[in-house]
Design an enzyme around this catalytic site. Sequence first.
Site, mmCIF file in Angstrom:
data_model
loop_
_atom_site.group_PDB
_atom_site.id
_atom_site.type_symbol
_atom_site.label_atom_id
_atom_site.label_comp_id
_atom_site.label_asym_id
_atom_site.label_seq_id
_atom_site.Cartn_x
_atom_site.Cartn_y
_atom_site.Cartn_z
ATOM 1 N N ASP A 66 43.458 43.705 45.380
ATOM 2 C CA ASP A 66 43.929 44.814 45.002
ATOM 3 C C ASP A 66 45.314 44.553 45.153
ATOM 4 O OD1 ASP A 66 41.965 45.783 44.044
ATOM 5 O OD2 ASP A 66 41.770 47.063 45.431
ATOM 6 N N GLU A 126 42.037 43.167 35.923
ATOM 7 C CA GLU A 126 43.205 42.028 36.327
ATOM 8 C C GLU A 126 43.471 41.765 35.074
ATOM 9 O OE1 GLU A 126 40.808 41.754 35.191
ATOM 10 O OE2 GLU A 126 40.712 39.009 35.128
#
Length: 331
Positions: free
Chosen positions: A208, A234
Amino acid sequence: MYSPTIQGVLAKLIALTSERDVNALEISLAHALFELVAPGAVAIYKLEDVHSKKFALTVMEGGDVPSAQIPADLQHMLEQCVATGQRQQYVRQDGETVTLYPVSCAKNKPLAVIGVTAPEVAGFDQITGMLLQVYQNFIALINDNEQDTLTGLLNRKTFEHKVNKVVTRVQNRHQREDDALGLHYYMAIFDIDHFKLVNDRYGHLLGDEVLLLFAQQMTYSLRDHDLLFRFGGEEFVAIFECHDQQEMQMVLDRFRERVAEFEFPQVGRITVSAGYTEIMAYDVSSHIIDRADVALYYAKHHGRNRVCNYERLVAEGALENKRNEGGVELF
Ligand SMILES: Nc1nc2c(ncn2[C@@H]2O[C@H](COP(=O)(O)OP(=O)(O)OP(=O)(O)O)[C@@H](O)[C@H]2O)c(=O)[nH]1
């Protein structure tokens, strides 16, 4: 002297808070101010670029239609207003005084300056200040609703709406044959290479953090008016205005290199692949995404850490005769 009624004030608040689109909200604000404090005019100068301090007059309610060019003395006062966060008085060439109010969002990011001319209401300053506060709170709500919670970029929910607005802009330019600026819009999809490995090796929390730092790199590298979205996981999407494909390629390659050189804490180096395409008049968001995605897929299958343009791949014949029977690109 004019005095607004409580019903009038509430009616304006209802009209103001019924908007969900920032542009419509601005028009509604200008209208509300105009009617409540009955001034000569209300103008909204939007801060288009924080770095170059470029303002654009986006809404004008009442008064003469001013020239698109902001005079140098007014530009100076607008900058003062934003820098100090305090209201300023600007005296126009015709002797009329314009009170300038700074507007910023909850994170103190300056958004605009509102100019109010010739108010005819006792306590207009207080009424204007309060209405601007309602507007700011509401803008903050809209912004929060449009943002991805991890990265602060625009979220996927807003994507369709924002893309449609860009397509309409391209269409209008196309219809007016207004290509004087020679600007085109492009959409790029970015996908971090082998991101699963980052999660597997360093855990989801550090994963993250990489996403967050990656998003920051995007915001630093790209220009203020570029639209940046976290599309999910992503994958990130950006919409850019650029002179031509060569310039776009250069901007995207520069960003790709910047990412490759960045030391992500504990994780080290990562790379990113990107695919992009030009947004055409009468385009559809799903088609635009599909084209950029094909180019991204090509980049992923040709070594990663690279940026590919869909139109160029087509022109070079790189995408021809490469579909299998199921219609999936194989390259
Ligand atoms: N940490 C974190 N991981 C996420 C998030 N969303 C998706 N992912 C992970 O992102 C990874 C995406 O991996 P893949 O799409 O398989 O591909 P990749 O490993 O990036 O490889 P290539 O795209 O082929 O270069 C998966 O492991 C997902 O679990 C998120 O919000 N946080």
